[in-house]
Design a protein around this motif. Structure first.
Motif, mmCIF file in Angstrom:
data_model
loop_
_atom_site.group_PDB
_atom_site.id
_atom_site.type_symbol
_atom_site.label_atom_id
_atom_site.label_comp_id
_atom_site.label_asym_id
_atom_site.label_seq_id
_atom_site.Cartn_x
_atom_site.Cartn_y
_atom_site.Cartn_z
ATOM 1 N N PHE A 175 23.442 55.461 85.214
ATOM 2 C CA PHE A 175 22.637 56.683 85.310
ATOM 3 C C PHE A 175 21.680 56.824 84.133
ATOM 4 O O PHE A 175 21.165 57.914 83.883
ATOM 5 N N SER A 176 21.445 55.734 83.435
ATOM 6 C CA SER A 176 20.528 55.772 82.292
ATOM 7 C C SER A 176 19.094 55.995 82.765
ATOM 8 O O SER A 176 18.664 55.413 83.767
ATOM 9 N N PRO A 177 18.312 56.817 82.048
ATOM 10 C CA PRO A 177 16.898 56.983 82.413
ATOM 11 C C PRO A 177 16.050 55.770 82.059
ATOM 12 O O PRO A 177 14.904 55.673 82.497
ATOM 13 N N LEU A 178 16.591 54.846 81.265
ATOM 14 C CA LEU A 178 15.866 53.627 80.882
ATOM 15 C C LEU A 178 16.179 52.529 81.882
ATOM 16 O O LEU A 178 17.335 52.118 82.033
ATOM 17 N N ARG A 179 15.152 52.044 82.571
ATOM 18 C CA ARG A 179 15.369 51.110 83.673
ATOM 19 C C ARG A 179 15.947 49.780 83.208
ATOM 20 O O ARG A 179 16.729 49.159 83.931
ATOM 21 N N ARG A 180 15.581 49.317 82.017
ATOM 22 C CA ARG A 180 16.103 48.020 81.571
ATOM 23 C C ARG A 180 17.610 48.077 81.314
ATOM 24 O O ARG A 180 18.298 47.066 81.462
ATOM 25 N N LEU A 181 18.130 49.231 80.939
ATOM 26 C CA LEU A 181 19.578 49.370 80.809
ATOM 27 C C LEU A 181 20.246 49.281 82.179
ATOM 28 O O LEU A 181 21.308 48.664 82.330
ATOM 29 N N GLY A 188 21.542 69.010 100.672
ATOM 30 C CA GLY A 188 22.830 69.660 100.890
ATOM 31 C C GLY A 188 23.925 68.664 101.250
ATOM 32 O O GLY A 188 25.060 68.772 100.773
ATOM 33 N N ALA A 189 23.564 67.671 102.090
ATOM 34 C CA ALA A 189 24.546 66.642 102.453
ATOM 35 C C ALA A 189 24.949 65.817 101.238
ATOM 36 O O ALA A 189 26.131 65.503 101.045
ATOM 37 N N ALA A 190 23.962 65.462 100.393
ATOM 38 C CA ALA A 190 24.258 64.672 99.194
ATOM 39 C C ALA A 190 25.141 65.454 98.229
ATOM 40 O O ALA A 190 26.105 64.911 97.664
ATOM 41 N N ALA A 191 24.828 66.732 98.044
ATOM 42 C CA ALA A 191 25.643 67.558 97.149
ATOM 43 C C ALA A 191 27.065 67.705 97.680
ATOM 44 O O ALA A 191 28.038 67.674 96.905
ATOM 45 N N SER A 192 27.212 67.841 98.987
ATOM 46 C CA SER A 192 28.545 67.969 99.576
ATOM 47 C C SER A 192 29.344 66.682 99.403
ATOM 48 O O SER A 192 30.534 66.720 99.040
ATOM 49 N N MET A 193 28.707 65.543 99.659
ATOM 50 C CA MET A 193 29.397 64.261 99.488
ATOM 51 C C MET A 193 29.812 64.062 98.042
ATOM 52 O O MET A 193 30.923 63.578 97.758
ATOM 53 N N GLY A 250 26.869 62.782 86.394
ATOM 54 C CA GLY A 250 26.516 62.657 87.802
ATOM 55 C C GLY A 250 25.781 63.872 88.321
ATOM 56 O O GLY A 250 24.818 63.749 89.092
ATOM 57 N N VAL A 251 26.211 65.063 87.904
ATOM 58 C CA VAL A 251 25.534 66.294 88.334
ATOM 59 C C VAL A 251 24.089 66.311 87.861
ATOM 60 O O VAL A 251 23.162 66.612 88.634
ATOM 61 N N LEU A 252 23.859 65.985 86.594
ATOM 62 C CA LEU A 252 22.500 65.986 86.053
ATOM 63 C C LEU A 252 21.630 64.933 86.736
ATOM 64 O O LEU A 252 20.455 65.190 87.052
ATOM 65 N N SER A 253 22.192 63.746 86.943
ATOM 66 C CA SER A 253 21.417 62.681 87.580
ATOM 67 C C SER A 253 21.036 63.054 89.008
ATOM 68 O O SER A 253 19.885 62.869 89.428
ATOM 69 N N LEU A 254 21.992 63.593 89.769
ATOM 70 C CA LEU A 254 21.692 64.006 91.141
ATOM 71 C C LEU A 254 20.694 65.159 91.167
ATOM 72 O O LEU A 254 19.783 65.191 92.008
ATOM 73 N N THR A 255 20.838 66.111 90.244
ATOM 74 C CA THR A 255 19.902 67.238 90.179
ATOM 75 C C THR A 255 18.484 66.752 89.897
ATOM 76 O O THR A 255 17.509 67.246 90.489
#
Length: 727
Positions: A236-242, A399-404, A363-368
């Motif tokens: 979930f890193s914001p840096l793509r190379r990581l 909504g479906a993604a948040a529920s899953m 995970g919450v922050l990344s999904l948000t």
């Protein structure tokens, strides 16, 4: 994260291939496992009590309840569903239009129908993983068949994020349970010194891996812990190379497992999940396509250097943390690297309590973030109706993604009790509702290392007279000491796998083993083909054995000879104990075990279905009978991959021809325009010259007329003068 169009398409293609291998592998083994004369007939799981269909589906969600309505018995209906699943997945592999949400819904329902009656032979973690991933494919795949378009949807990033979250749960839990189980081999970093020879079905390379020095085996365990526990946090890193580094490390681990062990489609499915860490830019790098985003200004270059420094810092922290936690040191005497676990179980448990809840918030922050960015993209769409329809889609899928995500927190926190107890009760209730559908599951592979004192293996022996005994050799599992370990990925011989589990305990823990002995005494061909596809290789193919028994042995890989040459045999073994006593048809012990476990069918023989569909299903079965399952699967996969490759090359050539045709058309248009302009200019000039000539002629005519008039006037004046003179 960049665009994910290409990784998403690659993921859906991989899922179609994996579905195909799973259905075909199961179909080949179905008569011996679930047929009317198989080990665990599927019809025993379905009791037709006359209840309404809805109640039956709620009690056991499987399409097999519809079999009697079409005049099909349970076994024939099961084969039909498996064939439909194989055909649908093959179509999705070959044609992109079939990689549709509705098609993946059908595949998920079909495999779930098999799972509901599959009993112990389908209760593997990779079956659960396939069902969960398959359900997510319903959200990830486009509605091509309905909308008629495979265009990119702005919410695709949200649904595709769920694949990354599933990968994180799988890998992180698989690493954590190895330590929470308190298995001494994992804590002592010696697990791999046993793993290669004690795994269910090793490959030939496992023998060579087993010969590696102990320090290397322990260092490999350290690497596995780092890849499974530390690296997933970078998903979930914001840096793509990581993220790309995490991708390659995960794929490396899965490839090494594939090379050393036959774990059916599980590792291929994990690699498919790893595609969620990629973006279009990196796929273009694989395809050697130019990156259109390389033009950067000085500010972006400065930002790039800062990212490089941050990435180096993260990897440095991982390396230093690994050295400290496992006390890595150079050992000059052994010319290797020594390692040991430098933390205690209590310390690791405290670490787990510390990171579990923060992992959820990550995970919450990344999904948000994915939700907000996709909503912003919808807000930028021109046109009120399109923007409104896009917002409706975003609301449904977000909504479906948040529920899953919320429901998946329940099985994820099984790794840490305190974190699980802090979850909202409503989430637990939702999990209990969807649990039977295998929408979300808990994972934890290789929790404990078995076979530390030698690989336990059950060997079945048959006899016609009770004096001379002949071993019954299985096609895949170890038995014959000289037989080379097979390579059969992605096929899973489910009986061989259960024989491995049965050897870990007494026969009472594996009731199906009594059914196996009973069917072999009866000489049932469908069960014999589970042991040897080529029935002629079965020692009692002409006449069933009169007596059967089973012994447990301890197996080990052989060692290289003193001169460094390879031994003639792959295995060595010693006798351990009796696993199953001598039995024959009518034996009191055998009859008692059959009655105790309800394995003896007391109902009257079922009449074979004679409908057209049943006849077609039986004809297909006759065509594949005798073909090894792994050969059939490899052929289908190779042909499908070749077809897709040729199709891709054809599309590439067409795409290359279009610009050249457009260039030719543009050149022709330009030439015609030039000619037309030249012609029009020339024509204009000619008309202008004609007008000028006409003007000149008109002027000359006027001049001539004026001269004639002047001459006439002069002549008239002369005549007047002559008249005057005459007077």
């Amino acid at each position: 994260m960049g665009e994910i169009v290409l990784p998403r398409r690659m993921f859906l293609w991989c899922m179609a291939v994996i579905y195909m291998t799973a259905f075909v592998s199961l179909y080949v083994q179905m008569p011996g496992l679930y047929g009317n004369e198989g080990l665990l007939p599927a019809r025993w799981q379905l009791r037709y009590s006359g209840k309404p269909l809805v109640e039956q589906l709620l009690s056991s969600p499987t399409l097999l309840w519809l079999g009697p309505r079409f005049g099909l018995d349970t076994h024939t209906a099961m084969e039909l569903l498996c064939l439909i699943g194989a055909a649908l997945s093959l179509a999705a592999t070959l044609v992109e239009a079939f990689r549709d949400s509705m098609v993946f819904l059908c595949l998920w329902v079909l495999y779930l129908s098999m799972y509901q009656v599959g009993q112990v032979f389908l209760y593997f973690q990779w079956d659960n993983l396939l069902l969960e991933t398959g359900f997510l494919c319903i959200l990830v795949a486009p509605l091509t068949l309905i909308r008629g378009s495979r265009g990119v949807r702005e919410h695709d990033r949200v649904t595709f994020w769920l694949i990354r979250w599933l990968l994180f749960r799988l890998m992180f839990a698989s690493g954590v349970v190895k330590l929470t189980s308190r298995c001494p081999t994992w804590w002592g970093l010696t697990a791999l010194t046993y793993h290669y020879e004690t795994q269910c079905i090793p490959t030939p390379l496992a023998w060579f891996a087993h010969q590696l020095p102990v320090w290397w085996q322990k260092l490999s365990v350290v690497g596995a812990f780092v890849i499974e526990i530390a690296v997933p946090l970078l998903f979930f890193s914001p840096l793509r190379r990581l993220r790309l580094g995490a991708f390659y490390l995960q794929v490396l681990l899965q490839v090494l497992i594939i090379l050393s062990g036959n774990y059916n489609f599980f590792n291929l499915l994990t690699v498919a999940l790893c595609l969620s860490l990629l973006d279009d830019r990196h796929v273009h790098f694989w395809l050697r396509k130019a990156d259109k985003t390389n033009n950067r200004n000085d500010d972006s270059k400065l930002w790039s250097w800062l990212c490089y420094l941050l990435e180096l810092s993260v990897w440095a922290m991982v390396i230093v943390g690994t050295i400290v936690c496992f006390d890595l040191q150079l050992d000059t005497t052994k010319k290797g690297i020594s390692s040991r676990t430098a933390f205690t179980y209590h310390q690791f448990n405290q670490f787990l309590k510390t990171v579990t809840i923060p992992c959820i918030w990550i995970g919450v922050l990344s999904l948000t973030w994915e939700m907000v960015t996709s909503l912003f993209r919808y807000a930028c769409i021109s046109g009120f109706l399109k923007r409104f329809w896009g917002t409706v889609q975003w609301t449904v899928f977000a909504g479906a993604a948040a529920s899953m995500f919320a429901v998946s927190l329940v099985p994820f926190t099984f790794i840490e009790y305190d974190s699980n107890s802090r979850l909202w009760p409503g989430v637990r209730q939702a999990y209990e509702i969807v649990d039977r559908y295998q929408v979300v599951n808990s994972y934890g592979l290789f929790r404990r290392m078995t076979g530390v004192g030698g690989r336990p293996e059950v060997v079945i022996e048959g006899s016609s007279d009770g004096v001379t005994w002949t071993e019954i050799e299985f096609m895949y599992k170890p038995g014959n000491l000289s037989a080379s370990p097979p390579v059969l990925t992605p096929h899973q011989p489910r009986l061989d796998w259960q024989m491995w589990f049965a050897a870990l305990g007494p026969n009472t823990q594996s009731p199906w083993f009594t059914s196996l002995m009973y069917r072999l005494l009866q000489g049932k061909r469908d069960v014999i083909e589970l042991i040897q596809t080529d029935v002629s290789q079965y020692p009692f193919h002409q006449q069933p054995p009169a007596y059967l028994r089973a012994h447990r042995y301890r197996y080990w890989f052989t060692e290289p000879k003193a001169d460094g040459s390879y031994p003639e045999r792959w295995w060595r073994r010693v006798y351990d104990e009796e696993f199953y006593p001598v039995v024959h048809l009518g034996n009191s012990f055998l009859e008692g075990m059959l009655n105790q476990y309800g394995l003896k069918d007391k109902s009257s023989p079922r009449r074979m279905s004679n409908t057209t569909v049943a006849q077609v299903v039986r004809w297909v079965r006759s065509q594949v009978r005798g073909v090894p399952a792994h050969t059939l699967i490899w052929t289908l996969v190779a042909c499908s991959a070749t077809f897709c490759l040729l199709q891709g090359l054809r599309n590439k050539n067409k795409a290359a021809e279009r610009p050249s045709e457009a260039h030719k058309a543009a050149t022709t248009d330009h030439t015609e325009n030039v000619v037309e302009d030249f012609s029009s200019d020339h024509h204009g000039k000619t008309e202008q010259q004609a007008d000028e000539e006409e003007d000149k002629e008109a002027d000359s005519e006027d001049e001539v007329e004026e001269g004639e008039e002047e001459q006439n006037e002069v002549n008239e004046e002369d005549e007047e003068e002559d008249r005057i003179e005459k007077r």
